[in-house]
Every structure is written in structure tokens, then in C-alpha cells.
Write a protein that holds these residues in place. Structure first.
Motif, PDB file in Angstrom:
ATOM      1  N   ALA A  68      42.427  44.560  39.545  1.00  0.00           N
ATOM      2  CA  ALA A  68      41.527  43.800  38.660  1.00  0.00           C
ATOM      3  C   ALA A  68      40.148  44.417  38.482  1.00  0.00           C
ATOM      4  CB  ALA A  68      41.391  42.367  39.188  1.00  0.00           C
ATOM      5  N   ASN A  69      39.969  45.668  38.889  1.00  0.00           N
ATOM      6  CA  ASN A  69      38.693  46.322  38.589  1.00  0.00           C
ATOM      7  C   ASN A  69      38.484  46.454  37.086  1.00  0.00           C
ATOM      8  OD1 ASN A  69      37.985  46.612  41.254  1.00  0.00           O
ATOM      9  ND2 ASN A  69      37.987  48.849  41.263  1.00  0.00           N
ATOM     10  N   LYS A  70      39.596  46.708  36.380  1.00  0.00           N
ATOM     11  CA  LYS A  70      39.550  46.811  34.918  1.00  0.00           C
ATOM     12  C   LYS A  70      39.899  45.441  34.338  1.00  0.00           C
ATOM     13  CE  LYS A  70      39.071  51.414  34.778  1.00  0.00           C
ATOM     14  NZ  LYS A  70      39.003  51.696  36.223  1.00  0.00           N
ATOM     15  N   LYS A  71      38.923  44.776  33.765  1.00  0.00           N
ATOM     16  CA  LYS A  71      39.140  43.415  33.287  1.00  0.00           C
ATOM     17  C   LYS A  71      40.187  43.357  32.181  1.00  0.00           C
ATOM     18  CE  LYS A  71      34.403  42.096  34.500  1.00  0.00           C
ATOM     19  NZ  LYS A  71      33.074  41.621  34.012  1.00  0.00           N
ATOM     20  N   TRP A  72      40.205  44.377  31.330  1.00  0.00           N
ATOM     21  CA  TRP A  72      41.181  44.372  30.235  1.00  0.00           C
ATOM     22  C   TRP A  72      42.601  44.405  30.778  1.00  0.00           C
ATOM     23  CZ3 TRP A  72      44.744  48.244  29.897  1.00  0.00           C
ATOM     24  CH2 TRP A  72      44.452  49.472  30.517  1.00  0.00           C
ATOM     25  N   TYR A  73      42.807  45.125  31.875  1.00  0.00           N
ATOM     26  CA  TYR A  73      44.153  45.201  32.454  1.00  0.00           C
ATOM     27  C   TYR A  73      44.523  43.880  33.122  1.00  0.00           C
ATOM     28  CZ  TYR A  73      48.183  46.739  35.127  1.00  0.00           C
ATOM     29  OH  TYR A  73      49.454  46.841  35.642  1.00  0.00           O
ATOM     30  N   ARG A  74      43.581  43.307  33.843  1.00  0.00           N
ATOM     31  CA  ARG A  74      43.804  41.995  34.473  1.00  0.00           C
ATOM     32  C   ARG A  74      44.248  40.978  33.443  1.00  0.00           C
ATOM     33  NH1 ARG A  74      38.284  39.488  35.289  1.00  0.00           N
ATOM     34  NH2 ARG A  74      38.676  38.943  33.104  1.00  0.00           N
ATOM     35  N   THR A  86      57.066  25.296  37.633  1.00  0.00           N
ATOM     36  CA  THR A  86      57.138  26.736  37.847  1.00  0.00           C
ATOM     37  C   THR A  86      55.758  27.231  38.278  1.00  0.00           C
ATOM     38  OG1 THR A  86      58.921  27.077  36.265  1.00  0.00           O
ATOM     39  CG2 THR A  86      57.538  28.978  36.756  1.00  0.00           C
ATOM     40  N   ILE A  87      55.715  28.008  39.358  1.00  0.00           N
ATOM     41  CA  ILE A  87      54.440  28.435  39.938  1.00  0.00           C
ATOM     42  C   ILE A  87      54.265  29.940  39.758  1.00  0.00           C
ATOM     43  CG2 ILE A  87      53.019  28.461  42.018  1.00  0.00           C
ATOM     44  CD1 ILE A  87      54.818  26.190  43.118  1.00  0.00           C
ATOM     45  N   LEU A  88      53.148  30.316  39.133  1.00  0.00           N
ATOM     46  CA  LEU A  88      52.764  31.721  39.003  1.00  0.00           C
ATOM     47  C   LEU A  88      51.507  31.945  39.835  1.00  0.00           C
ATOM     48  CD1 LEU A  88      53.181  32.325  35.151  1.00  0.00           C
ATOM     49  CD2 LEU A  88      54.760  32.976  36.984  1.00  0.00           C
ATOM     50  N   LYS A  89      51.582  32.854  40.798  1.00  0.00           N
ATOM     51  CA  LYS A  89      50.455  33.089  41.698  1.00  0.00           C
ATOM     52  C   LYS A  89      49.943  34.521  41.506  1.00  0.00           C
ATOM     53  CE  LYS A  89      52.784  32.005  45.428  1.00  0.00           C
ATOM     54  NZ  LYS A  89      53.265  31.523  46.743  1.00  0.00           N
ATOM     55  N   PHE A  90      48.641  34.627  41.233  1.00  0.00           N
ATOM     56  CA  PHE A  90      48.023  35.930  40.985  1.00  0.00           C
ATOM     57  C   PHE A  90      46.887  36.174  41.964  1.00  0.00           C
ATOM     58  CE2 PHE A  90      49.566  34.407  36.843  1.00  0.00           C
ATOM     59  CZ  PHE A  90      50.408  35.465  36.484  1.00  0.00           C
ATOM     60  N   PHE A  91      46.969  37.280  42.703  1.00  0.00           N
ATOM     61  CA  PHE A  91      45.845  37.715  43.527  1.00  0.00           C
ATOM     62  C   PHE A  91      45.116  38.803  42.760  1.00  0.00           C
ATOM     63  CE2 PHE A  91      43.924  40.666  46.598  1.00  0.00           C
ATOM     64  CZ  PHE A  91      43.054  39.788  47.229  1.00  0.00           C
ATOM     65  N   LEU A  92      43.845  38.540  42.412  1.00  0.00           N
ATOM     66  CA  LEU A  92      43.044  39.485  41.645  1.00  0.00           C
ATOM     67  C   LEU A  92      42.396  40.466  42.614  1.00  0.00           C
ATOM     68  CD1 LEU A  92      41.382  36.987  39.131  1.00  0.00           C
ATOM     69  CD2 LEU A  92      43.661  38.013  39.085  1.00  0.00           C
ATOM     70  N   HIS A  93      42.891  41.692  42.599  1.00  0.00           N
ATOM     71  CA  HIS A  93      42.542  42.692  43.602  1.00  0.00           C
ATOM     72  C   HIS A  93      41.430  43.608  43.099  1.00  0.00           C
ATOM     73  CE1 HIS A  93      42.855  45.508  46.808  1.00  0.00           C
ATOM     74  NE2 HIS A  93      43.567  46.416  46.169  1.00  0.00           N
ATOM     75  N   ILE A  94      40.224  43.439  43.644  1.00  0.00           N
ATOM     76  CA  ILE A  94      39.105  44.304  43.285  1.00  0.00           C
ATOM     77  C   ILE A  94      38.635  45.067  44.523  1.00  0.00           C
ATOM     78  CG2 ILE A  94      38.308  42.853  41.378  1.00  0.00           C
ATOM     79  CD1 ILE A  94      36.035  41.880  43.240  1.00  0.00           C
ATOM     80  N   SER A  95      37.873  46.138  44.289  1.00  0.00           N
ATOM     81  CA  SER A  95      37.323  46.925  45.390  1.00  0.00           C
ATOM     82  C   SER A  95      35.997  46.317  45.845  1.00  0.00           C
ATOM     83  CB  SER A  95      37.106  48.369  44.963  1.00  0.00           C
ATOM     84  OG  SER A  95      36.102  48.440  43.950  1.00  0.00           O
ATOM     85  N   GLN A  99      43.713  33.545  42.850  1.00  0.00           N
ATOM     86  CA  GLN A  99      42.984  33.771  44.093  1.00  0.00           C
ATOM     87  C   GLN A  99      42.387  35.168  44.061  1.00  0.00           C
ATOM     88  OE1 GLN A  99      43.335  30.165  46.325  1.00  0.00           O
ATOM     89  NE2 GLN A  99      42.271  32.032  46.920  1.00  0.00           N
ATOM     90  N   GLY A 100      41.380  35.388  44.875  1.00  0.00           N
ATOM     91  CA  GLY A 100      40.751  36.701  44.955  1.00  0.00           C
ATOM     92  C   GLY A 100      39.416  36.590  45.670  1.00  0.00           C
ATOM     93  N   MET A 101      38.856  37.738  45.986  1.00  0.00           N
ATOM     94  CA  MET A 101      37.534  37.772  46.598  1.00  0.00           C
ATOM     95  C   MET A 101      36.506  37.184  45.638  1.00  0.00           C
ATOM     96  SD  MET A 101      37.952  39.335  49.587  1.00  0.00           S
ATOM     97  CE  MET A 101      38.847  40.647  50.451  1.00  0.00           C
ATOM     98  N   ASP A 102      35.313  36.906  46.122  1.00  0.00           N
ATOM     99  CA  ASP A 102      34.226  36.475  45.252  1.00  0.00           C
ATOM    100  C   ASP A 102      34.031  37.512  44.154  1.00  0.00           C
ATOM    101  OD1 ASP A 102      33.759  34.226  46.788  1.00  0.00           O
ATOM    102  OD2 ASP A 102      32.162  35.153  47.973  1.00  0.00           O
ATOM    103  N   ALA A 103      33.836  37.052  42.921  1.00  0.00           N
ATOM    104  CA  ALA A 103      33.610  37.900  41.740  1.00  0.00           C
ATOM    105  C   ALA A 103      34.849  38.686  41.329  1.00  0.00           C
ATOM    106  CB  ALA A 103      32.439  38.870  41.976  1.00  0.00           C
ATOM    107  N   ALA A 104      36.018  38.257  41.780  1.00  0.00           N
ATOM    108  CA  ALA A 104      37.251  38.968  41.424  1.00  0.00           C
ATOM    109  C   ALA A 104      37.639  38.755  39.960  1.00  0.00           C
ATOM    110  CB  ALA A 104      38.400  38.533  42.331  1.00  0.00           C
ATOM    111  N   GLY A 105      37.123  37.694  39.332  1.00  0.00           N
ATOM    112  CA  GLY A 105      37.414  37.479  37.915  1.00  0.00           C
ATOM    113  C   GLY A 105      38.236  36.255  37.604  1.00  0.00           C
TER     114      GLY A 105
END
Length: 268
Positions: free
Chosen positions: A230-236, A163-172, A64-70
Motif C-alpha cells: 500500500a505504499n502506492k495508493k493507486w495500487y491499493r 461474506t467477509i473481505l479482509k485487507f491488511f494495508l501494508h506500508i513501510s 486494518q493496517g499501521m497508522d497512516a496505512a490508508g
């Protein structure tokens, strides 16, 4: 690499997305990222094969994440080593007429992976406590009740071996703007643009508030949320691949024995 515990939302923990730096890269260095991601992708290939062979567990990955979060980029880069035969990616868009005639979890349950498989949700049932809330598509008492309904649904799934893994991709907001602009200037990305993308930015604060409530109310011991800067795609990509590998390893899987007595087989 060890994933910082601060990325995981503990049950009952208050969430303030404005206080979390989307540029942060805790416990990781960019110069190590490509090598580590490649190792994770190879390991996922091995573990997915074992998951399929043992046929005791199912893994559901929620993005999950905002539009364009990745979300698309995560699927493309992190899941690249998995066998497509054992992975099903489902993108949840505006519900169809048939889906609207059922409860909000009906279309979700149909897409849950079976034992031995991996399921990836690009958006999910959380749209029904985020988009529905922001756009006032259902009365408040309806979407507020969904937090507990989601928790009960996810508990039922985990009790049944999912098993459920939930990730919120946090961008500015600034990073989102740059990514949307790139879609305008890059012909290979034009197709990803929607007329509503820039209009939705005006609701940034409303979406932030809705996500904070969803992350707080639906991070449980059986299905916790991870907030991934998630601003840094490599870290995400690195963080998510590491969590997936750690989770699969935690299943302590074994290859099942042969279905017949191998000593009796004659290969001619």
C-alpha cells in the motif's frame, strides 16, 4: 486485470511482513489504474443495487493496517460509487465503558451489515489481538484465546450469509513517516494527527509481530486475509476495488420477480 494470488494468505500459511515489498505492484500498471478504478467504481454501483434488490447476501469489508496505512483513503476512493443508503462505515476506536463491560466482539457484532447491505470496518475486532497485545492491555492467555474466538465468530457470520473481505494495508516505516509529516505541514490534515502517532512508531516491530500472528492464525477458507502492498495508493485502490467487484460478481445475483402480477396493473 488479474489479482495475484500472492496477495491472499492461505490457511496455515506463514506470514513474514518484512519479506513483502510494500512498494510492489504485481499484475498492474500505473498508466491503467485510473481507467480501471473508474470502471470498478461504476460496476460496484450496479452490483450494490443488485445486492440490495436480491437481499440474500451481505458484504463486510475489513480494513486494518499501521497508522497512516490508508484506511480512510481507501474508503473515500474505492467506496465512492456506492449508494450511502446501503453502506455503513464503522470506525472502531478505544472501547467505551459500556463496550468494555461486554465481551470484545459485542460492539463488532452490532455493526455487521444485514442482508442487502455493505459494511466497512475501519479497524475492527483485530484491534483486540494487536493493540491489546502491544500495549499489554489484557493477559497473554486472554488475547491468545481470541484468535480462535474470532475464527468461530467469522465462521458463524459466513454461515448466515455474510461474506467477509479482509485487507491488511501494508506500508513501510519510511512511507508512514512521510505521511505523518504531511499531516503536520498540511493544514487540511492537521486534525488527523494524534499526540501518540509518533510515539507509536517506536513500537513498529511489536505491531509487525502482532499483525503477523493475526494474519497467520485468522486467515481461513471462509474469511481469508489479503496483504495489499500500500505504499502506492493507486495500487491499493485498484487491488481492493477489483477484489470487491470480483466478490460481488461471484454472488451470481438476480433481480427478484415483481411482487404482483404486472399484467393486472393499470397506470392512469
Amino acid at each position: 486485470m488479474k489479482i495475484s494470488k500472492e496477495l491472499r494468505v492461505d490457511p496455515g500459511q506463514a506470514v513474514d511482513l518484512r519479506a513483502i515489498d510494500p512498494d510492489a505492484t504485481p499484475s498492474a500498471k500505473k498508466e491503467d489504474a485510473d481507467k480501471l478504478l473508474a470502471e470498478h467504481v461504476l460496476e460496484m454501483d450496479r452490483l450494490q443495487y443488485l445486492l440490495y434488490a436480491e437481499n440474500k447476501h451481505a458484504l463486510l469489508i475489513v480494513l486494518q493496517g499501521m497508522d497512516a496505512a490508508g484506511k480512510d483513503g481507501t474508503i473515500r476512493h474505492v467506496m465512492s460509487g456506492m449508494n450511502p443508503q446501503g453502506v455503513k462505515v464503522t470506525s472502531f476506536k478505544t472501547p467505551s465503558a459500556e463496550e468494555q463491560d461486554h465481551d470484545f466482539l459485542w460492539r463488532i457484532h452490532k455493526a455487521v451489515p444485514c442482508k442487502g447491505e455493505v459494511g466497512v470496518f475501519n479497524r475492527s475486532h483485530y484491534e483486540d489481538v494487536v493493540v491489546v497485545r502491544v500495549h499489554d492491555l489484557a493477559p497473554k492467555d486472554v488475547w491468545k484465546a481470541r484468535y480462535e474466538q474470532i475464527n468461530a465468530f467469522e465462521k458463524m457470520l459466513t454461515d448466515c450469509g455474510v461474506t467477509i473481505l479482509k485487507f491488511f494495508l501494508h506500508i513501510s516505516k519510511d512511507e508512514q513517516l512521510e505521511r505523518l509529516k504531511a499531516r503536520v505541514t498540511d493544514p487540511t490534515r492537521n486534525w488527523k494527527l494524534s499526540p501518540t502517532d509518533f510515539a507509536e512508531r517506536k513500537r513498529w516491530d511489536d505491531y509487525t509481530n502482532a499483525y503477523e500472528d493475526a494474519l497467520e492464525k485468522c486467515s481461513t477458507s471462509w474469511a481469508p486475509w489479503h496483504i495489499v502492498p500500500a505504499n502506492k495508493k493507486w495500487y491499493r485502490n485498484l487491488v481492493i476495488s477489483q477484489v470487491i467487484v470480483d466478490t460481488l460478481r461471484g454472488f451470481d445475483m438476480r433481480y427478484p420477480p415483481a411482487a404482483c402480477d404486472l399484467s393486472t396493473l393499470k397506470i392512469e
